[in-house]
Design a protein around this motif. Structure first.
Motif, PDB file in Angstrom:
ATOM      1  N   ASN A   1      61.698  36.180  15.637  1.00 45.97           N
ATOM      2  CA  ASN A   1      61.279  36.937  14.367  1.00 45.97           C
ATOM      3  C   ASN A   1      61.387  38.297  14.375  1.00 45.97           C
ATOM      4  N   PHE A   2      62.300  38.982  14.960  1.00 45.44           N
ATOM      5  CA  PHE A   2      62.987  40.452  14.945  1.00 45.44           C
ATOM      6  C   PHE A   2      61.824  41.455  15.620  1.00 45.44           C
ATOM      7  N   GLU A   3      60.392  40.892  16.010  1.00 47.06           N
ATOM      8  CA  GLU A   3      59.457  41.484  16.837  1.00 47.06           C
ATOM      9  C   GLU A   3      59.920  41.901  18.389  1.00 47.06           C
ATOM     10  N   ILE A   4      59.772  43.090  18.715  1.00 49.95           N
ATOM     11  CA  ILE A   4      59.827  43.124  20.358  1.00 49.95           C
ATOM     12  C   ILE A   4      58.729  43.657  20.728  1.00 49.95           C
ATOM     13  N   LEU A   5      58.178  43.413  21.745  1.00 45.71           N
ATOM     14  CA  LEU A   5      57.103  43.677  22.530  1.00 45.71           C
ATOM     15  C   LEU A   5      57.321  44.413  23.904  1.00 45.71           C
ATOM     16  N   LEU A   6      56.796  45.462  24.013  1.00 46.60           N
ATOM     17  CA  LEU A   6      56.945  46.250  25.347  1.00 46.60           C
ATOM     18  C   LEU A   6      55.614  46.737  25.935  1.00 46.60           C
ATOM     19  N   PRO A   7      55.530  46.694  27.084  1.00 45.18           N
ATOM     20  CA  PRO A   7      54.265  46.985  27.715  1.00 45.18           C
ATOM     21  C   PRO A   7      53.863  48.528  27.526  1.00 45.18           C
ATOM     22  N   HIS A   8      52.674  48.681  27.165  1.00 49.88           N
ATOM     23  CA  HIS A   8      52.062  50.144  26.921  1.00 49.88           C
ATOM     24  C   HIS A   8      52.460  51.011  28.318  1.00 49.88           C
ATOM     25  N   SER A   9      52.306  50.474  29.334  1.00 50.50           N
ATOM     26  CA  SER A   9      52.816  51.235  30.789  1.00 50.50           C
ATOM     27  C   SER A   9      54.208  51.347  30.656  1.00 50.50           C
ATOM     28  N   ALA A  10      55.054  51.122  29.863  1.00 52.51           N
ATOM     29  CA  ALA A  10      56.630  51.204  30.033  1.00 52.51           C
ATOM     30  C   ALA A  10      56.788  52.908  30.196  1.00 52.51           C
ATOM     31  N   SER A  11      57.778  52.970  30.711  1.00 57.62           N
ATOM     32  CA  SER A  11      58.086  54.635  30.761  1.00 57.62           C
ATOM     33  C   SER A  11      58.579  55.184  29.391  1.00 57.62           C
ATOM     34  N   TRP A  12      58.575  56.599  29.288  1.00 56.94           N
ATOM     35  CA  TRP A  12      58.744  57.191  28.089  1.00 56.94           C
ATOM     36  C   TRP A  12      60.309  56.742  27.897  1.00 56.94           C
ATOM     37  N   ALA A  13      61.164  56.672  28.797  1.00 53.60           N
ATOM     38  CA  ALA A  13      62.698  56.512  28.788  1.00 53.60           C
ATOM     39  C   ALA A  13      62.859  55.322  27.867  1.00 53.60           C
ATOM     40  N   ALA A  14      62.092  53.971  28.569  1.00 58.59           N
ATOM     41  CA  ALA A  14      62.475  53.091  27.676  1.00 58.59           C
ATOM     42  C   ALA A  14      61.765  52.772  26.239  1.00 58.59           C
ATOM     43  N   ARG A  15      60.522  53.672  26.066  1.00 60.99           N
ATOM     44  CA  ARG A  15      60.293  53.779  24.516  1.00 60.99           C
ATOM     45  C   ARG A  15      60.974  54.369  23.593  1.00 60.99           C
ATOM     46  N   TRP A  16      61.653  55.297  24.350  1.00 58.48           N
ATOM     47  CA  TRP A  16      62.619  56.602  23.561  1.00 58.48           C
ATOM     48  C   TRP A  16      63.558  55.661  23.028  1.00 58.48           C
ATOM     49  N   LYS A  17      64.323  54.770  23.914  1.00 56.72           N
ATOM     50  CA  LYS A  17      65.551  53.796  23.828  1.00 56.72           C
ATOM     51  C   LYS A  17      65.233  53.153  22.368  1.00 56.72           C
ATOM     52  N   LEU A  18      64.086  52.424  22.572  1.00 52.26           N
ATOM     53  CA  LEU A  18      63.667  51.315  21.640  1.00 52.26           C
ATOM     54  C   LEU A  18      63.138  52.077  20.553  1.00 52.26           C
ATOM     55  N   SER A  19      62.595  53.094  20.304  1.00 56.44           N
ATOM     56  CA  SER A  19      62.166  53.817  19.136  1.00 56.44           C
ATOM     57  C   SER A  19      63.420  54.326  18.316  1.00 56.44           C
TER      58      SER A  19
END
Length: 553
Positions: A397-415
């Motif tokens: 359904n186009f949702e993507i779940l990422l753990p809150h403890s993920a690194s900023w690098a991973a969150r940056w790429k996804l954002s």
């Protein structure tokens, strides 16, 4: 003016007292002159000159220091606490006597709007401290160095003034330490800057529409209510981004500097916080707060602010430390940085320090470096873990779940390619066509979108998602704007002649109108035309201005 009656004690912001709460009694004392206008030199505190000049000053032994501390008037106690915290070395008196209202080091002000000592008052005070043994001669002529043992003795003295009472009420409303949201909000602000969403005016202020978008994107700290000001909170956060030189300006937008671009990839939370903690305490402009610090580091249970202040000062108006706005302005930043909780009880304020706050404040008082402290690292890791996993769960359904403890690098790429919709234990992103196309518009290569998702995803990507993302990427760039030039001729015959001549073929792309020829490489074509006896007007005319001129003619 002399008060004939002792001052009546009142709790912070009101009249009511919690059960078992004993108000302190005040001795009869002189009042300082009222707050002075910014352009007027501050008046010397009457406290600092009330003692006779004839009394000889002897050098005191360390065991006699507590007796001296007990006899200090509020102004001297505040300034001594500030010296004990900053521990200046090799400083002249002029360093502490600036009349600039924004100079937080100046002894001319106890607070931004509360007068302290005049230049002569500072000289008398430093002379007394020097003769009493708290100051030593600096390495240079007419400079002073504050003795570290005097600071340690003063902190011990202050700790004995406020003893823990058996009565420990729970506040009726609490505002918890919220370091995670502070760091998340810093991250989200950097994302908005990177996406070109933060416009600035000609006066280098953030555009009001951009400010609305920023405030809508930020998460309010836990427990905020009507006393919380989102704009003040953001600009407090903004000041740290500027202090670390994460931001620059390009045209009418804020942009990330190289340091800002590298931060998500290389961030170490404990290192970032250690610098923020040190700088924040150094920039506090209310010097009376430094008297409170050693006691604050021991408030591991709920403690009344007004009771603590009444034990440390002999008057309740000094440095505005019993004024509601002042107290909240001092406590809220420490709460945002994860150092304390505070709450309301009736009309009073209660506070307690967190384990991180207890550790950080104690080390700052001792003059220890915070960087590379393993205890601080362990606490920050438990409060704001970034240990991953950096694996996302991509849903059909186009949702993507990422753990809150993920690194900023991973969150940056996804954002860069997906909208953050919700954050809890899991960060919920959603793939959106407009958001993705804007990422491509900013320069992200279309061929990188699916590889980013595949690298982050735990499982193979859903087929419907792959096909849809491919269609979105392919729809980008189907049309393009080209920067071309027009050669405007005096007649259709001349335009047709130039457009059809073999000698001009490599410079002519076609006819735009009966009298306009679409051309390229203007200067080379100009030289060729002049060889044929056709002399164009100098330069290249602005097409829009020519069009407007033709419309009006």
């Amino acid at each position: 003016m002399t008060n004939s009656k002792p001052q009546k004690w009142r709790p912070v912001f009101g009249e009511k007292l919690p059960p078992g709460f004993k108000p302190p009694t005040y001795a009869e004392e002189l009042s300082d002159s009222p707050s002075v206008p910014k352009a007027t030199p501050p008046q010397t505190s009457s406290k600092s000159t009330s003692r006779t000049k004839d009394a000889p000053i002897k050098k005191l032994k360390p065991k006699a220091w507590p007796d001296y501390f007990a006899k200090m008037d509020p102004v001297e106690r505040i300034l001594f606490a500030y010296m004990a915290y900053t521990k200046p070395e090799d400083r002249s008196i002029d360093y502490f006597c600036s009349y600039d209202h924004d100079d937080y080091r100046s002894f001319c002000f106890l607070d931004r709007f509360v007068p302290g000592l005049s230049y002569q008052g500072v000289i008398r005070l430093f002379t007394k401290w020097f003769k009493s043994g708290f100051l030593a001669e600096g390495r240079y002529s007419k400079t002073f160095t504050f003795k570290e043992e005097a600071a340690r003795s003063f902190w011990r003295f202050l700790n004995t003034q406020v003893q823990s009472d058996n009565y420990e009420p729970e506040p009726q409303k609490t505002f918890r330490a919220d370091l995670p949201n502070t760091l998340d909000n810093l991250f989200k602000f950097l994302v908005l800057v990177e996406q070109g969403e933060v416009l600035v005016t000609r006066t280098h202020e953030i555009n009001k529409h951009s400010l609305k978008r920023i405030l809508a994107a930020l998460t309010e700290p836990a427990g905020s209510d009507k006393e919380f000001c989102p704009e003040s909170y953001f600009f407090w956060l903004f000041s740290f981004a500027r202090r670390f030189r994460l931001l620059g300006q390009s045209g009418d937008r804020l942009v990330l500097t190289s340091a800002g671009q590298e931060l998500p990839e290389s961030i170490k939370v404990e290192d970032l916080l250690c610098v923020i903690y040190s700088e924040h305490f150094e920039l506090i402009q209310n010097k009376g707060f430094f008297v409170v610090l050693p006691v604050l580091s021991r408030c591991t249970k709920w403690t009344s602010w007004s009771l603590m202040i009444s034990k440390l000062f002999s008057e309740d108006t000094v440095c505005n430390l019993l004024t509601k706005e002042t107290v909240i302005s001092l406590l809220d930043p420490l709460r945002f940085l994860g150092l304390l909780d505070w709450g309301k009880y009736e009309q009073d304020i209660f506070l307690r320090v967190t384990p991180l706050g207890e550790l950080v404040i104690a080390k700052l008082l001792q003059g220890h470096e915070l960087e590379d402290d393993i205890e601080i690292k362990n606490l920050t890791d438990s409060i704001y873990p970034m240990s991953g996993p950096d694996t996302a769960y991509v849903q059909p359904n186009f949702e993507i779940l990422l753990p809150h403890s993920a690194s900023w690098a991973a969150r940056w790429k996804l954002s860069q390619i997906a909208v953050l919709e919700q954050q809890d234990q899991m960060l919920k992103y959603r793939l959106d066509k407009t958001y993705l196309l804007n990422a491509l518009k900013r320069g992200m290569p279309g061929e990188d979108v699916l590889p980013v998702l595949k690298k982050l995803s735990t499982y193979p990507l859903p087929e419907n998602l792959i096909l849809t993302v491919q269609q979105w990427v392919e729809s980008f760039g189907q049309v393009s704007f080209l920067q071309l030039s027009l050669l405007e001729c005096s007649s259709p015959e001349q335009a047709a002649s130039i457009a059809s001549a073999r000698k001009y073929r490599q410079y002519v792309l076609g006819l735009y109108s009966p009298t306009a020829v679409i051309v390229r490489e203007v200067e080379k074509l100009r030289k060729l035309l002049e060889k044929q006896g056709i002399y164009p007007t100098p330069g290249v005319l602005n097409g829009e201005s020519v069009g407007k001129r033709n419309e009006t003619s």
